[in-house]
Design an enzyme around this catalytic site. Structure first.
Site, PDB file in Angstrom:
ATOM      1  N   LYS A  43       0.827  -1.214   0.000  1.00  0.00           N
ATOM      2  CA  LYS A  43       0.000   0.000   0.000  1.00  0.00           C
ATOM      3  C   LYS A  43       0.857   1.259   0.000  1.00  0.00           C
ATOM      4  O   LYS A  43       0.588   2.204  -0.748  1.00  0.00           O
ATOM      5  CB  LYS A  43      -0.925  -0.028   1.218  1.00  0.00           C
ATOM      6  N   THR A  79       3.920   1.492  -1.065  1.00  0.00           N
ATOM      7  CA  THR A  79       4.600   1.529  -2.356  1.00  0.00           C
ATOM      8  C   THR A  79       3.695   2.122  -3.423  1.00  0.00           C
ATOM      9  O   THR A  79       4.116   2.965  -4.232  1.00  0.00           O
ATOM     10  CB  THR A  79       5.057   0.114  -2.767  1.00  0.00           C
ATOM     11  N   ARG A 112       2.687   8.271   6.924  1.00  0.00           N
ATOM     12  CA  ARG A 112       3.033   8.153   8.346  1.00  0.00           C
ATOM     13  C   ARG A 112       4.520   7.871   8.518  1.00  0.00           C
ATOM     14  O   ARG A 112       5.190   7.428   7.587  1.00  0.00           O
ATOM     15  CB  ARG A 112       2.245   7.012   8.994  1.00  0.00           C
ATOM     16  N   LYS A 166       8.292  -6.175   9.577  1.00  0.00           N
ATOM     17  CA  LYS A 166       8.345  -5.499   8.281  1.00  0.00           C
ATOM     18  C   LYS A 166       9.761  -5.313   7.756  1.00  0.00           C
ATOM     19  O   LYS A 166      10.037  -5.506   6.584  1.00  0.00           O
ATOM     20  CB  LYS A 166       7.675  -4.123   8.383  1.00  0.00           C
ATOM     21  N   ALA A 182      -2.933   1.367  12.913  1.00  0.00           N
ATOM     22  CA  ALA A 182      -4.347   1.333  12.531  1.00  0.00           C
ATOM     23  C   ALA A 182      -5.100   0.190  13.200  1.00  0.00           C
ATOM     24  O   ALA A 182      -6.321   0.203  13.240  1.00  0.00           O
ATOM     25  CB  ALA A 182      -4.488   1.221  11.026  1.00  0.00           C
ATOM     26  N   PHE A 190      -3.284  -0.556   7.111  1.00  0.00           N
ATOM     27  CA  PHE A 190      -3.956  -1.841   6.929  1.00  0.00           C
ATOM     28  C   PHE A 190      -5.123  -1.715   5.948  1.00  0.00           C
ATOM     29  O   PHE A 190      -5.110  -0.884   5.048  1.00  0.00           O
ATOM     30  CB  PHE A 190      -4.378  -2.426   8.281  1.00  0.00           C
ATOM     31  N   PHE A 233       3.314  -8.083  -8.728  1.00  0.00           N
ATOM     32  CA  PHE A 233       4.544  -8.719  -8.248  1.00  0.00           C
ATOM     33  C   PHE A 233       5.206  -9.443  -9.420  1.00  0.00           C
ATOM     34  O   PHE A 233       4.517  -9.874 -10.367  1.00  0.00           O
ATOM     35  CB  PHE A 233       4.232  -9.706  -7.123  1.00  0.00           C
ATOM     36  N   TRP A 240       6.575  -0.722  -8.281  1.00  0.00           N
ATOM     37  CA  TRP A 240       7.724  -1.272  -7.558  1.00  0.00           C
ATOM     38  C   TRP A 240       8.934  -1.401  -8.490  1.00  0.00           C
ATOM     39  O   TRP A 240      10.043  -1.007  -8.128  1.00  0.00           O
ATOM     40  CB  TRP A 240       7.365  -2.644  -6.965  1.00  0.00           C
TER      41      TRP A 240
END
Length: 555
Positions: free
Chosen positions: A71, A73, A94, A105, A273, A301, A381, A409
């Protein structure tokens, strides 16, 4: 393709003064924090007050899985793509928390060729905002215990404390502690605990404040606990709001950085979140809206958590409208929601993909309930097959849903041009915005509406403690405040293992927490924790720094 950190380290960054100049900012509008970062002036928003607002684009997603949704990205890539098509866009994100960075992460600054930079500094200590919030929170804790130790003039009941200490790290051992042991000189023994910094009410207050004066006012309203007569005790009663605000005088100023393509990005605040409201600061979003024609921001999220809170809490507090929503989905995550195991995600599996579309469908229904125009972004992806991405596109098209295959990406802004064009068109579509609940609804009704309309639950199950708290909060005059649900991010339900679109479930309401300074009531569901633990193999195990200062493993 190179790892994220190598792409970041190879990027050519502009001096932050050039980034600021491209935004038509004067030298008085920002303060450089080194070569590539800056703090915006706390007077800037007032200075820009007469300018019209740009369009606000909210990026949300399906429920996250270990397969990744990207998200942030897509948020960064969409901002870059808007620049590619000639639009003046500002990205508003954020700040990452060290807990998830070191835990699961490993980084939270976007990925590939759609990152915010310098990613190493943003992911670590950045400009010190989270440390300032930690210090302010823990000063309040120290003042509370000192007050009790020095005679307890306010008659604070140590058994009825709401306030906890914090640290910006995942550490399950600190969830519940006992303090004050060791005799009379060490304080009054009582039960206490730690939450993670990004779940602190100080973080929520900072992100929902308009300026320094508003910050102080909100801090003064924080309820730290209750007296022996069960009357609320606030920061104002302790006379410490001035000192707490002092520690936050720089933290309230948004941070200016840039992307891999030198697109300006404002990064500020970082509430979770799943246990807080999950959005960057009102000041950052409103400042970006005054500077840019488009603001691309995200909420943590899935749409069941971050987007709901952005639309029901943040936009209400900030007094702004959302012009369009992007719902991010990936082939991999949808296959997991459809029953595929994580070790099989590289294999084409159209039946699992089809089953997983039910999760996307529920998030679409949530955004439609809000009455906002939206676009689905298929975040591509490398191992996604053409058949799989075609399936999602066809699924959307036969339902009349706007969709764009997005590859930011690996291609940066160029990979999001189709998405950018479709989003710009959507921002010109009239909306019929309405919130999930009315503020005049009672607390139980608001919780039930969120559970049924957003999660798809049959009903809610209130514990005896929660029922007693609701009655008490209504009596205190807190019943008209918004609701901030604390729930697992992995499922629409409160059970993290129920993926896809579960049905026939009930949301268990464990307890409620008054966050009167922030202006909402936190509702804890299921077994959600406000202090996460580290996973079996923390991301920190892969990190290192060489003698020349070069960082590795921070992906």
């Amino acid at each position: 393709m190179n790892p994220d950190i190598e792409i970041a380290q190879q990027a050519t960054l502009k001096p932050i003064s050039e980034v600021a100049a491209a935004m038509n900012l004067s030298n008085e509008d920002y303060e450089p924090y080194g070569y590539t970062k800056a703090k915006l002036s706390d007077k800037l928003l007032d200075k820009l007050g007469s300018r019209p607002n740009g369009k606000i684009i909210l990026v949300t997603s399906i429920n996250p899985t270990p397969a990744g949704e990207g998200k942030s990205t897509v948020t960064v890539g969409l901002g870059q793509a808007l620049h590619k098509i000639g639009e003046k866009a500002i990205i508003a994100l954020r700040e990452p928390s060290l807990g998830p960075v070191m835990g699961l992460k490993g980084g939270a600054a976007g990925g590939g060729y759609s990152q915010v930079l310098p990613m190493e500094e943003i992911n670590l200590h950045f400009t010190g905002d989270l440390h300032a919030i930690t210090s302010a929170n823990n000063l309040l804790s120290a003042m509370i215990d000192n007050h009790i130790h020095r005679g307890n003039e306010l008659k604070i009941d140590p058994r009825r404390m709401e306030w906890k200490r914090v640290m910006d790290m995942n550490d399950r051992a600190l969830r519940n502690v006992v303090i004050g042991l060791g005799g009379p000189l060490q304080g009054i023994p009582r039960e206490d605990g730690f939450t993670i910094t990004v779940a602190s009410e100080i973080m929520a207050v900072l992100c929902l404040s308009e300026n320094l004066a508003d910050l102080k006012t909100k801090i003064s309203k924080i309820v730290i606990g209750y007296t022996y007569d069960e009357e609320p005790v606030t920061v104002k009663d302790l006379k410490v709001e001035g000192a707490l605000t002092l520690l936050l005088k720089d933290a309230i100023r948004p941070n200016l950085v840039q992307t891999t393509e030198n697109t300006p990005a404002i990064i500020h605040g970082g509430p979770f979140a799943n246990i807080a409201h999950g959005c960057n600061s009102i000041i950052a979003t409103k400042t970006a809206a005054k500077i840019g024609d488009y603001v691309v921001t995200e909420a943590g999220f899935g749409a069941d958590l971050g987007a709901e809170k952005f639309l029901d809490i943040k936009s209400l507090a900030g007094g702004f409208t959302t012009d369009a929503v992007v719902i991010v989905a990936t082939v991999r995550a949808l296959k997991m929601h459809g029953g595929s195991s994580i070790d099989q995600l590289n294999e084409e599996n159209l039946p699992a993909l089809e089953a997983g579309m039910e999760n996307l469908q529920k998030h679409i229904e949530t955004i439609e309930h809000f009455g906002l125009p939206y676009v689905i972004a298929i975040n591509k992806f490398p191992r996604d097959t053409r058949s799989e991405t075609d399936f999602i596109q066809h699924w959307c098209e036969v339902r009349g849903i706007e969709v764009a295959l997005t590859d930011v990406w690996s291609k940066g802004g160029e990979g999001g041009v189709e998405l950018a064009r479709k989003v710009v068109k959507k921002t010109q579509t009239p909306s019929d915005f309405k919130r999930i609940y009315e503020l005049n609804d009672n607390i139980e009704t608001k919780i039930r509406k969120i559970a049924q309309l957003v999660y798809g639950a049959d009903d809610i199950d209130l514990s005896p403690k929660a029922r007693k708290q609701i009655a008490f909060f209504e009596k205190q005059g807190w019943g008209k405040l918004p609701i901030c649900m604390a729930k697992t991010q992995y499922s629409l339900s409160d059970n993290p293992v129920l993926l896809g679109r579960p049905s026939g479930f009930t949301i268990s309401i464990r307890e409620l927490k008054p966050q009167i300074g922030a202006g909402f009531i936190v509702v804890l569901t299921g077994e959600v924790m406000t202090m996460p633990g580290l996973p079996a193999h923390p991301a920190a195990l892969n990190m290192d720094v060489a003698e020349d200062g070069k960082i590795t493993g921070l992906f």
